[in-house]
Design a protein around this motif. Sequence first.
Motif, short mmCIF file in Angstrom:
data_model
loop_
_atom_site.label_atom_id
_atom_site.label_comp_id
_atom_site.label_asym_id
_atom_site.label_seq_id
_atom_site.Cartn_x
_atom_site.Cartn_y
_atom_site.Cartn_z
N HIS A 1 0.84 -1.20 0.00
CA HIS A 1 0.00 0.00 0.00
C HIS A 1 0.87 1.25 0.00
N ALA A 2 0.53 2.19 -0.85
CA ALA A 2 1.29 3.44 -0.95
C ALA A 2 0.32 4.59 -1.15
N LYS A 3 0.82 5.79 -0.90
CA LYS A 3 0.05 7.00 -1.17
C LYS A 3 0.54 7.61 -2.48
N PRO A 4 -0.32 8.34 -3.17
CA PRO A 4 0.07 8.90 -4.47
C PRO A 4 0.82 10.22 -4.38
N ILE B 1 10.45 -2.92 -3.94
CA ILE B 1 9.16 -3.39 -3.42
C ILE B 1 9.02 -4.86 -3.76
N VAL B 2 8.95 -5.71 -2.74
CA VAL B 2 8.94 -7.15 -2.98
C VAL B 2 7.53 -7.69 -3.23
N GLU B 3 6.52 -6.99 -2.73
CA GLU B 3 5.15 -7.47 -2.94
C GLU B 3 4.78 -7.32 -4.42
N PRO B 4 4.08 -8.29 -4.99
CA PRO B 4 3.75 -8.22 -6.42
C PRO B 4 2.67 -7.21 -6.76
N PHE B 5 1.84 -6.82 -5.79
CA PHE B 5 0.71 -5.94 -6.10
C PHE B 5 0.87 -4.62 -5.35
N ILE B 6 0.77 -3.52 -6.09
CA ILE B 6 0.96 -2.18 -5.53
C ILE B 6 -0.33 -1.39 -5.69
N LEU C 1 -2.50 2.12 -4.70
CA LEU C 1 -2.44 3.50 -4.24
C LEU C 1 -3.73 3.85 -3.50
N ASP C 2 -3.58 4.38 -2.30
CA ASP C 2 -4.70 4.78 -1.47
C ASP C 2 -4.98 6.26 -1.67
N TRP C 3 -6.11 6.56 -2.33
CA TRP C 3 -6.48 7.95 -2.60
C TRP C 3 -7.47 8.49 -1.57
N SER C 4 -7.84 7.70 -0.59
CA SER C 4 -8.94 8.10 0.29
C SER C 4 -8.61 9.31 1.15
N GLN C 5 -7.31 9.54 1.43
CA GLN C 5 -6.91 10.67 2.27
C GLN C 5 -6.19 11.76 1.49
#
Length: 334
Positions: free
Chosen positions: A301-304, A319-324, A326-330
């Motif tokens: 999980h990352a912020k934009p 980044i080792v996780e395969p799925f990235i 973006l959290d736009w909620s905040q």
Amino acid sequence: MPMEIIIPSRRTFQLRPYEDQPLQRGEIRGRTLCTLISQGTEIGWANGDAFPVRPGYAAVFEVEEVGEGVTGVTRGERRFAMGYHRSSQTHAAEHTLPLPDGMAPDTAVIARLMGVSMTTLMTTKARPGDRVVITGAGPVGFLAAHLFQICGYRVTVVDPDAVRREQLARSGISDTRSAMPLDDPDLAGRVALVVDCSGHEGAVLEGCRIIRRMGEVVLVGVPWRKHTDLTAYDVLNAVFFNHVTLRSGWEWELPMHARSFLWEELLEGYNNAPHSIFSGLSRALDWLAEDKIPLHGLVHHAKPDDPATLYGDIMARHIVEPFIVLDWSQTADR
């Protein structure tokens, strides 16, 4: 002012303001909850020659406006779409899907990457119980392995990356290999389908060598660059003598929406199309809702807010996780 990620020039990533246009008939709009990065595709765009690029692969948004002529969509509803990395989403309602009850937005967006190999699943001649080899265990290959396993195929995944193989093993894919098992008597000449998700010409050639006669090798991965000194002769020789069906894995060979049988379409030369891009995405959402794709510990999980740093980390493989996601909620100034 709403904000979006832009690639204005080679390997440059910025967050910029934009203006929403008036809502058109048939469209819906709402605030973005999250978007999904397609690492290979978006880095491929960033290394290309045509700019600016508005990247983005999938989004989940909360409906705030419903345009004229839209039925079956309510304000406050959460929907999935193939959307840009931006703080609001505007889409034709027919090109969106409602989230299954209780589904988290950061899970729902994964359906988009499932759709890449879903077309192969819906068009292959291979049948459940057949052996399938997936080459490349990145995000698309990881999901392809699970799609075929869910449907009863015997799946082997080949990837030299030990971290990716370990992630697959933890997720329930038991047969992973660091190299193509060309000498394994259980696989050599017995594989019905090879799905190349690597874009590596060496993997394609080895797929053509391990496949059974009249088997399929499907090119899902994008060959962004040349990896070896192999020639067309090497591949053509394997295709000819192994009687291989080598074909594109172009996901858009299916229509966006299914068509029922109509005499008018038959007379005009159209084929009946019970499967479609959106029927595949709908099935993907259902399987995610049923927890058939293990995702625990595999979503970053990352912020934009700082796309330059984020995409720099992606290109450096930090980044080792395969799925990235973006959290736009905040995000401010949405």
